[in-house]
Each structure stands twice: as C-alpha cells, then as structure tokens.
Design an enzyme around this catalytic site. Structure first.
Site, mmCIF file in Angstrom:
data_model
loop_
_atom_site.group_PDB
_atom_site.id
_atom_site.type_symbol
_atom_site.label_atom_id
_atom_site.label_comp_id
_atom_site.label_asym_id
_atom_site.label_seq_id
_atom_site.Cartn_x
_atom_site.Cartn_y
_atom_site.Cartn_z
ATOM 1 C CG ASP A 24 9.592 -21.839 -3.207
ATOM 2 O OD1 ASP A 24 10.508 -21.187 -2.666
ATOM 3 O OD2 ASP A 24 9.804 -22.813 -3.951
ATOM 4 C CE LYS B 210 11.837 -25.401 -6.637
ATOM 5 N NZ LYS B 210 11.530 -25.225 -5.203
ATOM 6 C CE LYS C 245 8.240 -24.389 -6.878
ATOM 7 N NZ LYS C 245 8.170 -24.551 -5.405
#
Length: 247
Positions: free
Chosen positions: A99, A207, A173
């Site tokens: 990430d 996300k 995200k």
C-alpha cells in the site's frame, strides 16, 4: 455478505507513536496475525519492519491470511528511490500486498510528471513480483476536484501504460488514517469521498480506509462498491461492536 472477507486488520503505529518498545510492537503485530488466523480476517496490514517475522508466523501455521505493508507511510513525500527500496525489501521479506502513499503534496503542486513516474514505476515493480498494489491518495488532504483527478490519473496510468489485465490488482485507497486535519475533522473514509473514488476509479477497485468503525458503516461501504476495508478494529467490527477513534 461475509464482512471478514473484506477486512484488512491494521496496526500501523510506530513504537514512538504508541509509547512502547520495538519488541512490544512486534508482539502486537504478531498477535494481530494470530487474531486474523483464528477469526477468518482476510488480511493484516503492518509496517515494513515487521513483515519478515509475521510472514514466518503465517507460513508456520500454513495460513492463507494475506500480509500487507505500507510504503512511503504516512506522509507520501519519500522520493521514488526511497519508495522503491522500501518496496523491494518488503517484497523480499514476504509481503503479499503493498500500500503506497502517493506523493499527494507533489500532485497538489501540479508536479504531475513526478507523480506519474512514481505510480507507474512502483506499480510495475510490485506487479512484476506478483503483488497487489494499493495507492493511498489521502482524501482528507485533497479537494473533491483533486480526489477525482488523482483517482483518474492512477486509473489511466494502469490502463494505458501498464495494461488493463492488471486493473483488478491495483486499488485506489482513501486514507492513511494518520493525516492531521484542521479542528480534528474526520481524516478517513466517508460516503462522499468513497463515491467520488468509485465513480472515477473503475475498473480499478477501491479500498475504504480510516473511519469505518462499526458493521453498519462497513456494510454501507460494501454496498457502495468498495472491495476492501482497512481498520484497526477489524474483529470488533466483524462481531458487530461499536468502536471509536483510531484508524
């Protein structure tokens, strides 16, 4: 709907932030992994320093819990070479998912070529090693227009420069959960920003991270269309408990 299959159980505080030792932090992330294994939580998300130890723990238990880590966390302003070094070490240590915090400050300054190079290069390196990539855009630091634009940028880089066949492996995200907002305003996922991301990310998945604190909020995010949810209270949420504060 099985909430647990959407949840990334996170512990991302440094020892200094938590006021504990490095060994105590290691104990915490290993306990997080055990909790995930015992309760069917999809993934654990931890800092890079602890990936090797948790990888060994998961492998010893023949667990299929996904192991993720963060890169360039949490400011996102690390230069490209620093992010690549951190990513390559995390891959070598056994992380399944990376990430990355996008350099949203550079994006806000209009340094689009710099941000484009970062996204394309880091994504390519991780995908080449069979890893899943997520780009944290830090929605609390951006205007609605910037959220739309950076989401579209990530989407277009993947589709046009990397290949549409990889779209399902690259997420957009929302948040680190650590961004300091004025007056203590929410700094994570909310329905408005998630909808902006969903409207502009496809076919890349989204996300939601930061601010999801109970099972109803989690279900709402899933109904909107998110594929993963990051939270420091995964088991409590899965059990229908209300949580407060934290990531």
């Amino acid at each position: 709907m099985s909430i647990k299959t959407y949840l990334d159980s996170t512990y991302l505080k440094t020892p200094e932030q938590a006021g504990i030792s490095n060994s105590d932090t290691l104990d915490k992330v290993r306990a997080l992994a055990v909790e995930a294994m015992e309760n069917g939580i999809y993934a654990v998300m931890i800092r890079p320093d602890y990936v090797r130890s948790v990888r060994e723990l998961l492998d010893e238990n023949k667990s299929d819990v996904i192991l993720g880590t963060v890169i360039g966390f949490h400011e996102g302003t690390y230069d490209l070479n620093e992010k690549l070094r951190e990513a390559q070490k995390a891959i070598a240590d056994g992380a399944d998912e990376l990430d990355f915090v996008v350099n949203f400050e550079a994006f806000k300054k209009g340094e689009i070529e710099k941000v484009t190079e970062e996204i394309e290069t880091c994504t390519t390196v991780a995908l080449r090693e069979g890893r899943v990539v997520k780009w944290i855009i830090e929605t609390a630091a951006l205007s609605d227009e910037q959220i739309v634009a950076i989401t579209q940028l990530i989407r277009d880089i993947v589709l046009e420069k990397i290949g549409e066949q990889y779209a399902s492996h690259v997420f957009v995200k929302s948040s680190t959960g650590f961004y300091k907002t004025p007056n203590g305003e929410p700094n994570g996922a909310n329905e408005h920003v998630i909808q902006l991301m969903l409207d502009n990310a496809g076919p890349l998945p989204v996300k939601a991270s930061g601010g999801v604190r109970n099972i109803e909020e989690a279900k709402k995010m899933i109904r909107l269309g998110v594929k993963r949810i990051g939270t420091s209270s995964a088991l409590a949420i899965a059990n229908g408990e209300q949580t407060s504060g934290g990531y």
